[in-house]
Scaffold this motif. Structure first.
Motif, PDB file in Angstrom:
ATOM      1  N   ILE A  72      29.163 -24.560  23.663  1.00  0.00           N
ATOM      2  CA  ILE A  72      28.124 -24.962  22.714  1.00  0.00           C
ATOM      3  C   ILE A  72      26.773 -24.870  23.407  1.00  0.00           C
ATOM      4  O   ILE A  72      26.585 -25.416  24.497  1.00  0.00           O
ATOM      5  CB  ILE A  72      28.357 -26.399  22.202  1.00  0.00           C
ATOM      6  CG1 ILE A  72      29.704 -26.489  21.482  1.00  0.00           C
ATOM      7  CG2 ILE A  72      27.229 -26.842  21.276  1.00  0.00           C
ATOM      8  CD1 ILE A  72      30.101 -27.892  21.113  1.00  0.00           C
ATOM      9  N   GLU A  73      25.842 -24.160  22.769  1.00  0.00           N
ATOM     10  CA  GLU A  73      24.501 -23.986  23.327  1.00  0.00           C
ATOM     11  C   GLU A  73      23.454 -24.527  22.350  1.00  0.00           C
ATOM     12  O   GLU A  73      23.622 -24.418  21.127  1.00  0.00           O
ATOM     13  CB  GLU A  73      24.221 -22.504  23.610  1.00  0.00           C
ATOM     14  CG  GLU A  73      25.228 -21.828  24.533  1.00  0.00           C
ATOM     15  CD  GLU A  73      25.195 -22.342  25.961  1.00  0.00           C
ATOM     16  OE1 GLU A  73      24.168 -22.977  26.334  1.00  0.00           O
ATOM     17  OE2 GLU A  73      26.169 -22.120  26.700  1.00  0.00           O
ATOM     18  N   HIS A  74      22.391 -25.080  22.901  1.00  0.00           N
ATOM     19  CA  HIS A  74      21.291 -25.636  22.103  1.00  0.00           C
ATOM     20  C   HIS A  74      20.123 -24.656  22.086  1.00  0.00           C
ATOM     21  O   HIS A  74      19.804 -24.040  23.106  1.00  0.00           O
ATOM     22  CB  HIS A  74      20.847 -26.981  22.694  1.00  0.00           C
ATOM     23  CG  HIS A  74      19.856 -27.718  21.849  1.00  0.00           C
ATOM     24  ND1 HIS A  74      18.495 -27.596  22.018  1.00  0.00           N
ATOM     25  CD2 HIS A  74      20.033 -28.588  20.817  1.00  0.00           C
ATOM     26  CE1 HIS A  74      17.878 -28.362  21.135  1.00  0.00           C
ATOM     27  NE2 HIS A  74      18.773 -28.979  20.395  1.00  0.00           N
ATOM     28  N   TYR A  75      19.474 -24.531  20.910  1.00  0.00           N
ATOM     29  CA  TYR A  75      18.388 -23.561  20.753  1.00  0.00           C
ATOM     30  C   TYR A  75      17.175 -24.205  20.093  1.00  0.00           C
ATOM     31  O   TYR A  75      17.296 -25.223  19.391  1.00  0.00           O
ATOM     32  CB  TYR A  75      18.846 -22.369  19.892  1.00  0.00           C
ATOM     33  CG  TYR A  75      19.860 -21.501  20.575  1.00  0.00           C
ATOM     34  CD1 TYR A  75      19.468 -20.387  21.315  1.00  0.00           C
ATOM     35  CD2 TYR A  75      21.219 -21.798  20.512  1.00  0.00           C
ATOM     36  CE1 TYR A  75      20.399 -19.585  21.949  1.00  0.00           C
ATOM     37  CE2 TYR A  75      22.159 -21.006  21.146  1.00  0.00           C
ATOM     38  CZ  TYR A  75      21.739 -19.897  21.861  1.00  0.00           C
ATOM     39  OH  TYR A  75      22.661 -19.105  22.504  1.00  0.00           O
ATOM     40  N   ASP A  76      16.028 -23.582  20.321  1.00  0.00           N
ATOM     41  CA  ASP A  76      14.813 -23.997  19.637  1.00  0.00           C
ATOM     42  C   ASP A  76      14.817 -23.473  18.204  1.00  0.00           C
ATOM     43  O   ASP A  76      15.711 -22.735  17.796  1.00  0.00           O
ATOM     44  CB  ASP A  76      13.577 -23.474  20.386  1.00  0.00           C
ATOM     45  CG  ASP A  76      13.335 -24.215  21.695  1.00  0.00           C
ATOM     46  OD1 ASP A  76      13.762 -25.381  21.794  1.00  0.00           O
ATOM     47  OD2 ASP A  76      12.747 -23.627  22.612  1.00  0.00           O
ATOM     48  N   PHE A  77      13.780 -23.818  17.465  1.00  0.00           N
ATOM     49  CA  PHE A  77      13.650 -23.403  16.071  1.00  0.00           C
ATOM     50  C   PHE A  77      13.797 -21.900  15.894  1.00  0.00           C
ATOM     51  O   PHE A  77      14.434 -21.428  14.947  1.00  0.00           O
ATOM     52  CB  PHE A  77      12.284 -23.869  15.554  1.00  0.00           C
ATOM     53  CG  PHE A  77      11.818 -23.140  14.330  1.00  0.00           C
ATOM     54  CD1 PHE A  77      12.287 -23.493  13.078  1.00  0.00           C
ATOM     55  CD2 PHE A  77      10.915 -22.088  14.433  1.00  0.00           C
ATOM     56  CE1 PHE A  77      11.867 -22.811  11.939  1.00  0.00           C
ATOM     57  CE2 PHE A  77      10.493 -21.407  13.305  1.00  0.00           C
ATOM     58  CZ  PHE A  77      10.972 -21.771  12.055  1.00  0.00           C
ATOM     59  N   ASP A  78      13.225 -21.114  16.817  1.00  0.00           N
ATOM     60  CA  ASP A  78      13.228 -19.657  16.705  1.00  0.00           C
ATOM     61  C   ASP A  78      14.466 -19.015  17.333  1.00  0.00           C
ATOM     62  O   ASP A  78      14.487 -17.812  17.579  1.00  0.00           O
ATOM     63  CB  ASP A  78      11.955 -19.076  17.322  1.00  0.00           C
ATOM     64  CG  ASP A  78      11.766 -19.493  18.778  1.00  0.00           C
ATOM     65  OD1 ASP A  78      12.651 -20.188  19.327  1.00  0.00           O
ATOM     66  OD2 ASP A  78      10.727 -19.139  19.366  1.00  0.00           O
ATOM     67  N   TRP A  79      15.487 -19.798  17.603  1.00  0.00           N
ATOM     68  CA  TRP A  79      16.749 -19.333  18.162  1.00  0.00           C
ATOM     69  C   TRP A  79      16.597 -18.702  19.542  1.00  0.00           C
ATOM     70  O   TRP A  79      17.296 -17.763  19.910  1.00  0.00           O
ATOM     71  CB  TRP A  79      17.486 -18.390  17.211  1.00  0.00           C
ATOM     72  CG  TRP A  79      18.003 -19.136  16.020  1.00  0.00           C
ATOM     73  CD1 TRP A  79      17.476 -19.190  14.782  1.00  0.00           C
ATOM     74  CD2 TRP A  79      19.140 -20.013  15.997  1.00  0.00           C
ATOM     75  NE1 TRP A  79      18.200 -20.032  13.979  1.00  0.00           N
ATOM     76  CE2 TRP A  79      19.245 -20.535  14.689  1.00  0.00           C
ATOM     77  CE3 TRP A  79      20.101 -20.386  16.947  1.00  0.00           C
ATOM     78  CZ2 TRP A  79      20.241 -21.435  14.316  1.00  0.00           C
ATOM     79  CZ3 TRP A  79      21.100 -21.259  16.571  1.00  0.00           C
ATOM     80  CH2 TRP A  79      21.169 -21.774  15.269  1.00  0.00           C
ATOM     81  N   SER A 210      10.965 -18.209   7.249  1.00  0.00           N
ATOM     82  CA  SER A 210      10.754 -19.224   8.270  1.00  0.00           C
ATOM     83  C   SER A 210       9.308 -19.322   8.723  1.00  0.00           C
ATOM     84  O   SER A 210       8.502 -18.419   8.521  1.00  0.00           O
ATOM     85  CB  SER A 210      11.642 -18.932   9.496  1.00  0.00           C
ATOM     86  OG  SER A 210      11.281 -17.703  10.090  1.00  0.00           O
ATOM     87  N   ASN A 211       9.028 -20.491   9.310  1.00  0.00           N
ATOM     88  CA  ASN A 211       7.803 -20.752  10.069  1.00  0.00           C
ATOM     89  C   ASN A 211       6.536 -20.673   9.227  1.00  0.00           C
ATOM     90  O   ASN A 211       5.488 -20.229   9.704  1.00  0.00           O
ATOM     91  CB  ASN A 211       7.696 -19.793  11.260  1.00  0.00           C
ATOM     92  CG  ASN A 211       6.856 -20.409  12.384  1.00  0.00           C
ATOM     93  OD1 ASN A 211       6.700 -21.619  12.447  1.00  0.00           O
ATOM     94  ND2 ASN A 211       6.330 -19.573  13.251  1.00  0.00           N
ATOM     95  N   LEU A 212       6.588 -21.149   7.984  1.00  0.00           N
ATOM     96  CA  LEU A 212       5.372 -21.256   7.180  1.00  0.00           C
ATOM     97  C   LEU A 212       4.666 -22.567   7.503  1.00  0.00           C
ATOM     98  O   LEU A 212       5.300 -23.589   7.733  1.00  0.00           O
ATOM     99  CB  LEU A 212       5.716 -21.200   5.688  1.00  0.00           C
ATOM    100  CG  LEU A 212       6.286 -19.882   5.186  1.00  0.00           C
ATOM    101  CD1 LEU A 212       6.666 -20.002   3.724  1.00  0.00           C
ATOM    102  CD2 LEU A 212       5.296 -18.743   5.372  1.00  0.00           C
TER     103      LEU A 212
END
Length: 416
Positions: A72-79, A210-212
């Motif tokens: 399991i890996e954790h990512y930021d909003f932008d993957w 995304s990202n609006l």
């Protein structure tokens, strides 16, 4: 010198792995029926509340009772990989073997059914909200497939309203999403930089917006009322079939044949883009595994070759056409690509699927490899779609993007 050359080649060959966005790995042919759910099993885009369980199920059709392992890996909003260590976002350990599996019973197609539930005795939970990826490996530490999931905190109220397009040109063909975000526990500092959003139609991350940035701020309430930036093609209702009785013709199945396993031939579909909209209840691209006269459909449901056919019109001839839905994670691969049968004058595809109820649609790629979802099914504002909006927040100086809230709406309750 040789060591420097090796490093240089590594960075040339693998720049996307290091610096790019994480993408889901498509499973090999022998892995089927990946079901990834949270608390709400009918939604196969796993978005779970922090502390809730998540379940990943899949079948291996090679009959080897293989061992599989998960990470399991954790990512930021932008993957992109976050700056958190595993000890910071996980209670316990990963890189464990999936211990729970059962072999199929009384089926023509043999398979092993695997079930991974988190939390479990080794991975006891996740401590942070945000984006995650679960990766499944084999005995040789080779990545077999991966799937994204999201964990949210209930720290913001997310109001979602579906409207017809504000652009008169697309008034009958698009939906526009209005959004308001408010929180009693978070003071949104510099929200144009710290707050990020993702708009999702029918659980399909491939077409997400995304990202609006928020357009207006009213106190501590953020308001999004874009004209076109939050617009989706409305599409059409998904087509459906059901083969829970694998030996009898059910919904949309014309006839059945038995060879090594069953073959279910669907009625030939038509291009709906230039025809009037007709309401047809669907489950927005999802699927449900079910089989008649079984107590344990996860191991007693059989597999069948499903034969799809589409009667073309001139505007889609010589185009790349695919059968599309949550059953294949909305991927466009050779396995779900259609081929033209000159003798019958139709596009055809056959896909190995487990018994159940499936919704699907036909889509095409244009010459620039751009996806056109509505080219075959059409776009109608009357279409009932599910919309979700995820809200992320990273305060000044924070090290990762928190997923602080989720909002949801159906276009059947369209506002105008």
């Amino acid at each position: 010198m040789k060591q420097r050359l090796k490093l240089l080649l590594f960075f040339i060959i693998f720049p996307l792995i290091i610096f790019g966005q994480a993408k889901e790995v498509v499973p090999p042919d022998y892995i089927k029926t990946i079901i990834f759910t949270g608390k709400t099993p009918e939604s196969q885009l796993p978005i779970i509340k922090l502390g809730d369980r998540i379940v990943l199920e899949f079948d291996a059709l090679n009959g080897n009772e293989d061992d599989f392992y998960y990470k399991i890996e954790h990512y930021d909003f932008d993957w992109k990989p976050s700056n958190l260590s595993k000890a910071e976002y996980m209670i316990g350990f990963d890189n464990n073997r999936i211990r729970h599996y059962e072999n199929s019973f009384n089926t023509f197609q043999i398979y092993s059914h695997y079930n991974l539930t988190i939390p479990n005795e080794r991975t006891r939970g996740l401590k942070k909200s945000g984006n995650y990826m679960v990766e499944i490996f084999n005995d040789y530490d080779e990545l077999v497939f991966s799937r994204k999931f999201m964990v949210y905190e209930d720290q913001a109220t997310v109001g979602v309203i579906v409207r017809r397009s504000r652009d008169v040109k697309y008034y009958d063909e698009k939906h526009t999403i209005d959004l308001t975000i408010a929180s009693s526990s978070i003071q949104f500092n510099n929200p144009t930089e710290t707050v990020k959003t993702i708009f999702i139609q029918n659980n399909n991350l491939n077409t997400a917006i995304s990202n609006l940035k928020p357009q207006y701020t009213l106190g501590n309430e953020l308001i999004y009322k874009y004209t076109s930036e939050t617009s989706f093609w409305a599409g059409n209702e998904y087509l459906n079939f059901e083969n829970k009785d694998i030996r009898g013709a059910n919904v949309d199945i014309e006839y059945i044949d038995l060879e090594d396993i069953y073959n279910n031939f669907l009625f030939t579909d038509i291009v709906r883009a230039n025809r009037p909209y007709t309401f047809n209840p669907d489950i927005n691209g999802n699927f449900v595994i079910t089989a008649l006269d079984t107590e344990r459909p996860w191991i007693e449901a059989d597999y069948a070759w499903i034969h799809f056919s589409l009667l073309p019109e001139e505007n889609i001839l010589n185009k790349e056409i695919y059968v599309y839905g949550n059953f294949n994670n909305y991927e466009l691969t050779e396995a779900n690509k259609m081929h033209f049968n000159d003798a019958r004058g139709v596009y055809e595809a056959q896909i190995l699927l487990k018994q159940g109820f499936y919704s699907y649609k036909y889509v095409l790629l244009d010459k620039n490899n751009k996806l056109e979802e509505g080219a075959i099914s059409g776009n109608f504002h009357e279409t009932s779609n599910n919309y979700k909006v995820l809200v992320y927040y990273r305060d000044l100086g924070a090290r990762y993007d928190r997923l602080i809230g989720i909002g949801e709406a159906e276009s059947i309750n369209i506002a105008n």
